[in-house]
Design a protein around this motif. Structure first.
Motif, PDB file in Angstrom:
ATOM      1  N   ARG A 100      22.165  16.079   3.180  1.00 41.65           N
ATOM      2  CA  ARG A 100      21.642  14.982   2.367  1.00 41.65           C
ATOM      3  C   ARG A 100      22.157  15.084   0.939  1.00 41.65           C
ATOM      4  O   ARG A 100      22.580  14.118   0.350  1.00 41.65           O
ATOM      5  CB  ARG A 100      20.126  14.998   2.396  1.00 41.65           C
ATOM      6  CG  ARG A 100      19.589  13.662   1.921  1.00 41.65           C
ATOM      7  CD  ARG A 100      18.089  13.552   1.939  1.00 41.65           C
ATOM      8  NE  ARG A 100      17.437  14.376   2.912  1.00 41.65           N
ATOM      9  CZ  ARG A 100      16.297  15.006   2.655  1.00 41.65           C
ATOM     10  NH1 ARG A 100      15.723  14.899   1.480  1.00 41.65           N
ATOM     11  NH2 ARG A 100      15.711  15.709   3.564  1.00 41.65           N
ATOM     12  N   ILE A 112      14.401   1.960  -6.549  1.00 39.33           N
ATOM     13  CA  ILE A 112      14.241   2.334  -5.144  1.00 39.33           C
ATOM     14  C   ILE A 112      12.800   2.707  -4.815  1.00 39.33           C
ATOM     15  O   ILE A 112      12.495   3.120  -3.713  1.00 39.33           O
ATOM     16  CB  ILE A 112      15.154   3.519  -4.776  1.00 39.33           C
ATOM     17  CG1 ILE A 112      14.864   4.706  -5.699  1.00 39.33           C
ATOM     18  CG2 ILE A 112      16.607   3.126  -4.861  1.00 39.33           C
ATOM     19  CD1 ILE A 112      15.592   5.973  -5.305  1.00 39.33           C
ATOM     20  N   GLY A 113      11.904   2.570  -5.778  1.00 36.14           N
ATOM     21  CA  GLY A 113      10.503   2.928  -5.542  1.00 36.14           C
ATOM     22  C   GLY A 113      10.166   4.261  -6.199  1.00 36.14           C
ATOM     23  O   GLY A 113      11.028   5.135  -6.312  1.00 36.14           O
ATOM     24  N   SER A 114       8.904   4.397  -6.611  1.00 39.40           N
ATOM     25  CA  SER A 114       8.500   5.603  -7.343  1.00 39.40           C
ATOM     26  C   SER A 114       8.752   6.869  -6.528  1.00 39.40           C
ATOM     27  O   SER A 114       9.243   7.861  -7.051  1.00 39.40           O
ATOM     28  CB  SER A 114       7.018   5.531  -7.695  1.00 39.40           C
ATOM     29  OG  SER A 114       6.769   4.425  -8.514  1.00 39.40           O
ATOM     30  N   GLY A 115       8.392   6.840  -5.251  1.00 33.57           N
ATOM     31  CA  GLY A 115       8.574   8.017  -4.403  1.00 33.57           C
ATOM     32  C   GLY A 115      10.030   8.443  -4.380  1.00 33.57           C
ATOM     33  O   GLY A 115      10.362   9.619  -4.522  1.00 33.57           O
ATOM     34  N   GLY A 116      10.911   7.456  -4.216  1.00 28.10           N
ATOM     35  CA  GLY A 116      12.351   7.726  -4.206  1.00 28.10           C
ATOM     36  C   GLY A 116      12.799   8.287  -5.543  1.00 28.10           C
ATOM     37  O   GLY A 116      13.606   9.215  -5.604  1.00 28.10           O
ATOM     38  N   ILE A 164      11.042  10.014  -7.684  1.00 29.24           N
ATOM     39  CA  ILE A 164      10.586  11.408  -7.821  1.00 29.24           C
ATOM     40  C   ILE A 164      11.490  12.333  -7.010  1.00 29.24           C
ATOM     41  O   ILE A 164      11.919  13.385  -7.484  1.00 29.24           O
ATOM     42  CB  ILE A 164       9.113  11.536  -7.364  1.00 29.24           C
ATOM     43  CG1 ILE A 164       8.200  10.761  -8.320  1.00 29.24           C
ATOM     44  CG2 ILE A 164       8.692  12.995  -7.307  1.00 29.24           C
ATOM     45  CD1 ILE A 164       6.772  10.601  -7.840  1.00 29.24           C
ATOM     46  N   ALA A 165      11.826  11.908  -5.785  1.00 31.53           N
ATOM     47  CA  ALA A 165      12.697  12.732  -4.936  1.00 31.53           C
ATOM     48  C   ALA A 165      14.069  12.916  -5.577  1.00 31.53           C
ATOM     49  O   ALA A 165      14.637  14.004  -5.560  1.00 31.53           O
ATOM     50  CB  ALA A 165      12.831  12.094  -3.561  1.00 31.53           C
ATOM     51  N   ASP A 181       3.941  -2.190   1.133  1.00 28.03           N
ATOM     52  CA  ASP A 181       4.850  -1.118   0.726  1.00 28.03           C
ATOM     53  C   ASP A 181       4.118  -0.205  -0.254  1.00 28.03           C
ATOM     54  O   ASP A 181       3.182  -0.614  -0.916  1.00 28.03           O
ATOM     55  CB  ASP A 181       6.108  -1.704   0.060  1.00 28.03           C
ATOM     56  CG  ASP A 181       5.779  -2.765  -0.968  1.00 28.03           C
ATOM     57  OD1 ASP A 181       4.681  -3.337  -0.896  1.00 28.03           O
ATOM     58  OD2 ASP A 181       6.608  -3.020  -1.845  1.00 28.03           O
ATOM     59  N   GLY A 182       4.546   1.019  -0.317  1.00 30.38           N
ATOM     60  CA  GLY A 182       3.965   1.945  -1.268  1.00 30.38           C
ATOM     61  C   GLY A 182       4.242   1.446  -2.673  1.00 30.38           C
ATOM     62  O   GLY A 182       5.337   0.996  -2.964  1.00 30.38           O
ATOM     63  N   SER A 183       3.248   1.525  -3.569  1.00 25.41           N
ATOM     64  CA  SER A 183       3.442   0.889  -4.861  1.00 25.41           C
ATOM     65  C   SER A 183       2.510   1.460  -5.914  1.00 25.41           C
ATOM     66  O   SER A 183       1.359   1.804  -5.629  1.00 25.41           O
ATOM     67  CB  SER A 183       3.207  -0.609  -4.702  1.00 25.41           C
ATOM     68  OG  SER A 183       2.757  -1.160  -5.907  1.00 25.41           O
ATOM     69  N   ASN A 205      -3.806   6.201  -3.835  1.00 26.05           N
ATOM     70  CA  ASN A 205      -2.436   6.690  -3.683  1.00 26.05           C
ATOM     71  C   ASN A 205      -1.528   5.478  -3.751  1.00 26.05           C
ATOM     72  O   ASN A 205      -2.005   4.346  -3.844  1.00 26.05           O
ATOM     73  CB  ASN A 205      -2.286   7.399  -2.335  1.00 26.05           C
ATOM     74  CG  ASN A 205      -1.117   8.351  -2.328  1.00 26.05           C
ATOM     75  OD1 ASN A 205      -0.130   8.141  -3.040  1.00 26.05           O
ATOM     76  ND2 ASN A 205      -1.201   9.400  -1.540  1.00 26.05           N
ATOM     77  N   THR A 206      -0.210   5.700  -3.676  1.00 22.36           N
ATOM     78  CA  THR A 206       0.681   4.536  -3.690  1.00 22.36           C
ATOM     79  C   THR A 206       0.608   3.775  -2.372  1.00 22.36           C
ATOM     80  O   THR A 206       0.863   2.588  -2.318  1.00 22.36           O
ATOM     81  CB  THR A 206       2.136   4.960  -3.958  1.00 22.36           C
ATOM     82  OG1 THR A 206       2.446   6.014  -3.054  1.00 22.36           O
ATOM     83  CG2 THR A 206       2.315   5.445  -5.369  1.00 22.36           C
ATOM     84  N   SER A 207       0.264   4.476  -1.272  1.00 25.90           N
ATOM     85  CA  SER A 207      -0.069   3.808  -0.012  1.00 25.90           C
ATOM     86  C   SER A 207      -1.420   4.353   0.400  1.00 25.90           C
ATOM     87  O   SER A 207      -1.669   5.538   0.255  1.00 25.90           O
ATOM     88  CB  SER A 207       0.936   4.148   1.084  1.00 25.90           C
ATOM     89  OG  SER A 207       2.155   3.542   0.836  1.00 25.90           O
TER      90      SER A 207
END
Lengths: 339, 334
Positions: free
Chosen positions: A4, A60-64, A66-67, A161-163, A187-189
């Motif tokens: 990855r 790409i979204g908060s989770g993305g 952070i990753a 969607d997670g948000s 949570n976001t979701s």
């Protein structure tokens, strides 16, 4: 994992090669929250004109986000949910807030105009728990003495969607309603007790506009732009408010950005007569171990935003941070990054 | 193949003295190279397939290990408490695809039958082109159409469905729900429309490939158009027809964007087809970007693995079905 990382590098390499600006000046890469995207892209356009530095931000979204910052493929990540200080510490990250915003409930009720319907936190929580099922429920009617509410089923609409919008909303309901805090949480979701999910603000808005008797939550900027049928809300001190930038900033003025560790603050349900109850914030995340030039480029950009970009922010529905917060952020940069 | 060639070569070369060494080997090398090249492309496909399966399994391993087999039939999906289960999504994926097939297969058969047997010549080309055009439309367009155009219209129809179909004892429960215009049934219909072009295009092609001699013999014996279709064309083309149907099913199972728009994205199991639900592909599209914890992401990838397995099982089922059909008929026609 290795694969990855390699592929991410490869993508980054390709993106850099094909970017026409790659050679023209510095390019700052960032990724994350879709919510802050309009603000960053507005700032970036003006910033590029003034300094020549390009901001390449991927929503790409908060989770993305952070990753990506954790794996070090971008210079900064953006999240609408703050990371806990322990988590930041464990991954050698720092975070600071950028702008303030808020959200409100929108409805589809025949004969009711924007701003006419009045709601309160406890009632919204019970609607979203599925306890209040009809619009003419005594609890809603009691808040709206002058309005004739229809005998119509309530269709709850939420984000699929997670948000960060969901995080702020669910966090508010957790503070207001015990059952929500215990059974659902924030949570976001989240595991919604009832309702249908729309993708993004646009998806929620589309459902609310099409389903009679529906209620949904969307960002303030989105309500403004689309002239949606918003509700007024009672805040913590029992004052009736319409959503406004002033209300979000009033909420922000009641949290202490200066003493909060790593700016871990939540703006929902703040005291103060003019504080809007569902206010939120967006954060940028940086790596402590990143090359100093990279971090300097990022902080220079956001510093420019704090100093010159506030009017631009307000024009699209984002509230500027309080003066003392900006000062605290600069001290934080100095302390953590030596910039 | 190459052995045949070698033998053949050997046969012609045998009477003569030792072969001039340049001619034969060069031919063999070319053959070998081509064989290797095509073999590699075929093998590559297999490798990619296995690699995807292994990657999904590995990334989803944490979820499988944490929740065990319970992952398959748990209905809880809660990112706050980090509890994940797949049943709602498996159910939604299967039901929406089944509804789509119920709608798409008869309609596609009708389209293909009409084009290949009944339509006047001048009409065939326009309809065929329309099918191909429809097949080229991106699925998100179907999703947007479903949400913005179809759902409001369907929402107006739903009170009627509630009042009439909903009253039927037994199956009435399937047709009761709020008139939102979105949900499982709406998803089935939109998906059905989406896969019609794929199934009907394949059916048309294979119907047209039936040897005219066969058809004309049947007509000469006094067969009606339907009898010719039923007893000559369908038996002749059945494996391709079943293949086409399962290709459509495969698409329906994995469809993401169109489903996300109209299924309602609700993680609640409901018997009614008018209620919103969720599917594997839709939940992946919705939640992947914001999956912050490791277990959350792992659970999503485990869902991906389940979808992979479901699609695989569907294919196996198709092959088995075909095999049994062949056996029953006894070696099949031709």
């Amino acid at each position: 994992m290795q694969i990855r990382k390699t592929s991410q590098l490869l993508i980054a390499a390709v993106a850099l090669t094909i970017s026409p600006f790659a050679l023209a000046g510095t390019t700052i890469t960032g990724a994350g929250s879709t919510w802050v995207y309009p603000l960053i892209s507005k700032w970036a356009a003006t910033y590029a004109k003034e300094t020549g530095a390009q901001i390449n931000y991927q929503a790409i979204g908060s989770g993305g986000g952070i990753a990506q910052i954790k794996s070090g493929t971008v210079a900064f990540g953006a999240s609408d949910m703050p990371l806990k200080p322990e988590e930041l510490h464990a991954d050698h990250l720092i975070q600071f807030p950028t702008a303030i915003a808020g959200e409100d409930l929108v409805v589809n009720l025949p004969g009711i105009k924007p701003g006419q319907l009045i709601l309160s936190g406890p009632v919204v929580a019970r609607i979203y728990l599925g306890e209040i099922k009809k619009w003419n429920d005594p609890a809603i009617q009691a808040l709206n003495k002058g309005l004739k509410l229809p005998d119509m089923a309530i269709t709850v609409v939420h984000r699929s969607d997670g948000s960060g919008t969901t995080f702020t909303f669910a966090n508010y309901l957790s503070k207001i309603n015990k059952t929500w805090a215990e059974k659902v949480g924030a949570n976001t979701s989240i595991a919604w007790p009832t309702g249908v999910g729309g993708k993004g603000n646009a998806g929620v808005a589309a459902y609310v506009q099409r389903i009679r008797g529906s209620i949904g939550y969307v960002e303030y900027a989105y309500i403004l732009e689309n002239h949606m049928n918003y509700a007024r809300m009672f805040n913590r001190e029992g004052k009736l408010l319409s959503p406004s930038l002033k209300g979000f900033q009033a909420a922000a003025s009641h949290v202490n950005f200066v003493t909060a560790k790593d700016f871990y603050v939540i703006l929902t349900d703040q005291p103060g007569a003019t504080s809007w109850p569902i206010s939120g914030c967006t954060w940028e995340i940086l790596r402590v171990n990143a090359p100093k030039e990279t971090n300097t480029e990022v902080t220079t950009f956001f510093n420019w935003g704090f100093e010159h970009g506030q009017q631009l922010a307000e024009s699209i529905g984002y509230g500027p941070l309080p003066e003392n917060a900006v000062t605290a952020i600069k001290a934080y940069w100095k302390e953590k990054l030596g910039i | 193949m190459s052995e045949d060639r070698a033998m053949e070569g050997g046969g012609t070369a045998a009477p003569a003295a030792p072969i001039p060494s340049q001619v034969m080997p060069r031919r063999a090398w070319g053959d070998l190279f081509f064989r290797g090249l095509t073999g590699f492309t075929a093998l590559f496909l297999l490798l990619v397939l296995i690699a995807i399966g292994v990657a999904l399994w590995r990334e989803g391993w944490d979820a499988f290990r944490t929740f065990g087999f319970g992952f398959l039939w748990s209905t809880s999906w809660n990112p706050v408490t980090n509890q994940y289960g797949a049943l709602i999504f498996i159910f939604g994926t299967l039901v929406s695809s089944l509804l789509a097939m119920l709608m798409a297969v008869p309609v596609s058969f009708g389209i293909a039958f009409f084009i290949s047997e009944l339509a006047p010549h001048w009409l065939r080309q326009p309809i065929s082109s329309a099918i191909e055009l429809l097949a080229g439309i991106p699925s998100i367009i179907f999703g947007m159409w479903g949400l913005l155009v179809f759902a409001p219209v369907f929402g107006n129809l739903e009170p009627w469905i509630n009042d009439h179909l909903g009253k039927i004892p037994g199956i009435g429960r399937l047709f009761q729900g709020p008139p939102m215009g979105i949900g499982m049934l709406a998803t089935g219909i939109v998906l059905g429309i989406m896969i019609i072009p794929f199934i009907s295009a394949i059916m048309r092609d294979v119907f047209l490939s039936t040897p005219i001699v066969l058809k004309e013999s049947a007509y000469a014996l006094g067969g009606t158009t339907w009898e010719v279709m039923r007893h000559v064309i369908l038996p002749f083309t059945r494996s391709a027809v079943v293949g086409g149907i399962f290709l459509g099913l495969g698409r329906a199972l994995g469809e993401t964007m169109a489903v996300t728009f109209v299924i309602g994205n609700t993680d609640i199991l409901s018997a009614s087809l008018l209620m919103p639900g969720n599917s594997i592909a839709a939940v992946l599209a919705n939640e992947f970007t914001e999956a912050t914890t490791h277990l959350y992401k792992s659970s999503l990838l485990a869902l991906g693995f389940i979808l992979f397995v479901v699609s695989f099982l569907v294919l196996v089922l198709a092959k088995l079905l075909l095999w049994r059909m062949e056996k029953r008929i006894g070696g099949g026609v031709l």
